[in-house]
Design an enzyme around this catalytic site. Structure first.
Site, short mmCIF file in Angstrom:
data_model
loop_
_atom_site.label_atom_id
_atom_site.label_comp_id
_atom_site.label_asym_id
_atom_site.label_seq_id
_atom_site.Cartn_x
_atom_site.Cartn_y
_atom_site.Cartn_z
N GLU A 38 0.88 -0.97 0.05
CA GLU A 38 0.04 -0.01 -0.01
C GLU A 38 1.08 1.39 -0.10
O GLU A 38 1.85 1.32 0.86
CB GLU A 38 -0.77 0.21 1.17
CG GLU A 38 -1.70 -1.02 1.43
CD GLU A 38 -2.44 -1.10 2.89
OE1 GLU A 38 -3.20 -0.29 2.99
OE2 GLU A 38 -2.04 -1.99 3.61
N ARG A 264 5.39 -12.64 9.80
CA ARG A 264 6.07 -11.39 9.54
C ARG A 264 7.53 -11.30 10.16
O ARG A 264 7.68 -11.91 11.35
CB ARG A 264 5.25 -10.11 9.62
CG ARG A 264 4.85 -9.71 11.14
CD ARG A 264 3.66 -9.02 11.06
NE ARG A 264 3.77 -7.66 10.97
CZ ARG A 264 3.59 -6.94 9.87
NH1 ARG A 264 2.62 -7.42 9.16
NH2 ARG A 264 3.86 -5.73 9.72
N LYS A 274 4.38 0.63 9.81
CA LYS A 274 4.57 1.95 8.91
C LYS A 274 3.84 2.98 9.82
O LYS A 274 4.43 4.16 9.79
CB LYS A 274 3.85 1.71 7.88
CG LYS A 274 4.86 1.30 6.46
CD LYS A 274 4.13 1.40 5.31
CE LYS A 274 3.13 0.27 5.26
NZ LYS A 274 2.45 0.17 3.74
P1 ATP Z 1 2.99 -2.36 8.17
O1 ATP Z 1 2.06 -3.38 9.20
O2 ATP Z 1 4.16 -2.19 8.47
O3 ATP Z 1 2.29 -1.29 8.00
P2 ATP Z 1 1.74 -3.46 5.89
O4 ATP Z 1 1.65 -4.72 5.98
O5 ATP Z 1 0.41 -2.57 6.07
O6 ATP Z 1 2.78 -2.98 6.56
P3 ATP Z 1 1.87 -3.38 3.05
O7 ATP Z 1 2.27 -2.14 2.12
O8 ATP Z 1 0.62 -3.63 3.09
O9 ATP Z 1 2.42 -3.00 4.51
O10 ATP Z 1 2.61 -4.51 2.79
C1 ATP Z 1 3.11 -5.25 1.71
C2 ATP Z 1 3.44 -6.51 1.81
O11 ATP Z 1 4.59 -6.69 2.57
C3 ATP Z 1 2.34 -7.38 2.45
O12 ATP Z 1 2.17 -8.46 1.68
C4 ATP Z 1 2.91 -7.77 3.75
O13 ATP Z 1 2.43 -8.79 4.29
C5 ATP Z 1 4.22 -7.67 3.68
N1 ATP Z 1 4.93 -7.15 5.03
C6 ATP Z 1 4.89 -6.10 5.75
N2 ATP Z 1 5.44 -5.98 6.59
C7 ATP Z 1 5.95 -7.24 6.67
C8 ATP Z 1 6.90 -7.92 7.92
N3 ATP Z 1 7.29 -7.18 8.87
N4 ATP Z 1 7.54 -8.90 7.44
C9 ATP Z 1 7.25 -9.66 6.46
N5 ATP Z 1 6.30 -9.36 5.23
C10 ATP Z 1 5.92 -8.16 5.66
MG MG Z 2 -1.19 -3.56 4.71
#
Ligand code: ATP
Ligand code: MG
Length: 565
Positions: A38, A264, A274
């Site tokens: 995102e 994760r 984020k």
């Molecule tokens: P955050 O929780 O840090 O705000 P998010 O999951 O909302 O991150 P996205 O932009 O939706 O962020 O993430 C894109 C991809 O990265 C998704 O498939 C998510 O599962 C993966 N991702 C995000 N954080 C992690 C992590 N700590 N370890 C592994 N994969 C991750």
């Molecule tokens: Mg997300």
């Protein structure tokens, strides 16, 4: 793209699933993955794990991996993030070729699916407020209550949904909901919201839309529209999988991506969400998303991390279902291993102490030789000037040394690396403050290169720079951004910011470095003898040199491995 050595990649449960799918022909005969961020923040090291996994799997199976922005929330998104994400994925060494997609490209198609759901009696317009929807939703132990608008006719729903799109209703006054099951044990299936009214300018579609699809509606359909075979995501989406399956089924989409969840990445001494990272940036707790203390890809890059080290780290931590926290010292170990092989050596004195070598001829300069990198002798030698006045590290001298101090002290002899043995003969202090201002030494001309012909040994070795040749530099030293292994471990009423480390940045402004470093350009990495690995910062300009310490030399991870921990 640099070619990835797939033979080195370890096997994990996702491979087992894909192998099985390929055998049974469940996903056809191909593998197609995607990385779906995102665009509401910068990528962090957790995303790197997901990127390496998705692009890595595609490469291993001769398949494809898309980059797709799940840009369904305009109020939080920005082109700044879209741009930085692309830069970071590329920098990590991955290439999506012509497969750059946006969920917003599918808005018209998604709207058509929603209309179809209404026609099939599977979606309805609901006038409850957000607060009421929450109240009607029930809890894990109690079923939800049906909305009074649940049984609107198809015609009424179609009319209202069209008028939602046309902008007839205020923000938040109505939503489109899936008609699934208010008593489902899975809360995600209790008539989830599919569309909301939100007058926000979208970074790509502008003001074309005032209704936006929810992530849980757009995400599975975007995957399906792209022909994704394996939709790899983190474990918090496990509970959403039944909803995604419902959406795909109800919209009668042909492609059925198989969702696979993995744990994760969490890192010690690090926050990874984020939202929290944005809070640090916006609250001025760090200098920006690319502050070298941040776990963002851009922060790690500025700090001096290499893509190779990050990919190696992602490979070593492996992929599993069980959530765990990885020791940040493993990440530090990976960059040390990489730079030990690659980084040129140099001498830099961070806290200079003046040393006058009384018996060295005034005005004489010798150009001594040292390996550029002893791990790569083929790179040859560099030249280092030596002269009568040099600087050593303040820490390398003690007037009244304790027993276990082996460096310079009055009457004691040490080696100046690559140069000569020197012996301290006098200590000059400031009359008023008592502070040591300079040392006087003598050198032994028979020890050129730092070795004594008569086999005489010294216990200490110091790095140094020649006073008249050295270049002034600013050096930034870093500690972990948080003082606690788990930054979220806080007292009541506090949040993670209470654990910020006040010493995470130390700026040393009067460092002196070897003259060869005057040519360093931002991004150049070095091993400063005994001080660690450093990277020239983009703040280096107009003759001012700035270096970030990536890591000190001491490898606590390797040490713990040796000790069998
Ligand atoms: P955050 O929780 O840090 O705000 P998010 O999951 O909302 O991150 P996205 O932009 O939706 O962020 O993430 C894109 C991809 O990265 C998704 O498939 C998510 O599962 C993966 N991702 C995000 N954080 C992690 C992590 N700590 N370890 C592994 N994969 C991750
Ligand atoms: Mg997300």
């Amino acid at each position: 793209m640099e070619s990835l050595n797939t033979e080195l990649l370890s096997s994990h449960f996702i491979h087992d699933i894909i192998n099985e799918d390929l055998k049974t022909g469940k996903c056809g005969s191909k593998v197609h993955t995607r990385f779906p961020p995102e665009p509401n923040g910068y990528l962090h090291i957790g995303h790197a794990k997901s990127i390496c996994l998705n692009f890595g799997i595609a490469a291993q199976y001769g398949g494809l991996c898309n980059l797709r922005f799940d840009d369904t929330n305009p109020s939080k998104e920005d082109v700044e993030y879209v741009d930085s994400i692309q830069e970071d994925v590329k920098w990590l060494g991955f290439d999506w070729d012509d497969r750059l997609f946006y969920a917003s490209d599918y808005f018209e198609q998604l709207y058509a699916y929603a209309v179809q759901l209404i026609k099939d009696g599977k979606a309805y317009v609901c006038d409850l407020s957000a607060q009421e929807i929450r109240e009607y939703r029930g809890t894990l132990t109690e079923p939800g209550k049906e909305s009074p608008y649940r049984n609107r006719t198809v015609e009424e729903n179609l009319d209202l949904f069209e008028r939602m799109r046309a902008g007839e209703f205020p923000d938040g006054s109505r939503v489109l909901r899936a008609k699934i099951d208010m008593a489902s044990p899975n809360l995600n299936l209790r008539d989830p919201v599919l569309y909301r009214i939100q007058r926000a300018t979208h970074h790509r579609t502008g003001d074309k839309w005032c209704i936006y699809p929810m992530y849980d509606f757009a995400h599975p359909l975007s995957d399906a529209l792209e022909g994704i075979t394996h939709s790899i995501c983190t474990c918090e989406f496990e509970d959403h999988r039944p909803l995604y399956d419902w959406v795909i089924e109800a919209c009668k989409v042909e492609c059925r991506p198989r969702q696979i969840e993995f744990a994760r990445l969490n890192l010690s001494y690090t926050v990874m969400s984020k939202r929290k990272l944005r809070e640090l940036v916006e609250g001025g707790y760090v200098e920006g998303w690319d502050d070298p203390r941040m776990p963002t890809i851009s922060g790690l890059r500025r700090r001096g991390y290499t893509p190779e080290a990050i990919r190696d780290f992602c490979e070593r931590i492996g992929v599993a279902k069980a959530v765990s926290t990885v020791d940040i010292s493993l990440l530090e170990h990976c960059i040390r291993e990489d730079l030990n092989k690659r980084a040129p050596r140099a001498m830099a004195v961070l806290r200079p102490l003046k040393v006058i070598i009384d018996n060295y001829p005034e005005g004489q300069v010798e150009w001594l030789e040292a390996d550029i990198n002893p791990e790569q002798p083929e790179l040859g030698k560099r030249k280092i000037p030596f002269s009568r006045i040099v600087y050593i590290e303040q820490d390398d001298f003690m007037e009244n040394p304790p027993k276990n101090f082996y460096r310079l002290a009055p009457g004691r002899e040490i080696r100046l690396q690559h140069a000569y043995y020197v012996k301290c003969v006098d200590v000059v202090k400031d009359e008023k403050t008592g502070e040591i201002v300079e040392l006087h030494c003598t050198y032994d001309p028979e020890t050129r290169g730092g070795w004594s012909a008569d086999g005489r040994k010294v216990k200490g070795t110091s790095h140094w720079v020649s006073a008249s040749h050295a270049v002034r530099a600013e050096v930034r030293l870093y500690e972990h951004l948080f003082t606690r292994e788990n930054p979220d471990d806080v007292k009541e009423g506090e949040d993670f910011k209470a654990n910020l480390n006040p010493n995470s940045l130390q700026v040393l402004t009067s460092c002196l470095v070897e003259p060869s470093l005057a040519e360093a350009v931002p991004g150049d990495r070095f091993q400063f003898l005994r001080q660690g690995y450093f990277c020239a910062d983009p703040d280096s300009r107009d003759g001012k040199m700035v270096f970030n310490r990536i890591v000190p030399l001491r490898d606590s991870w390797a040490k713990a491995q040796k000790a069998g921990k």
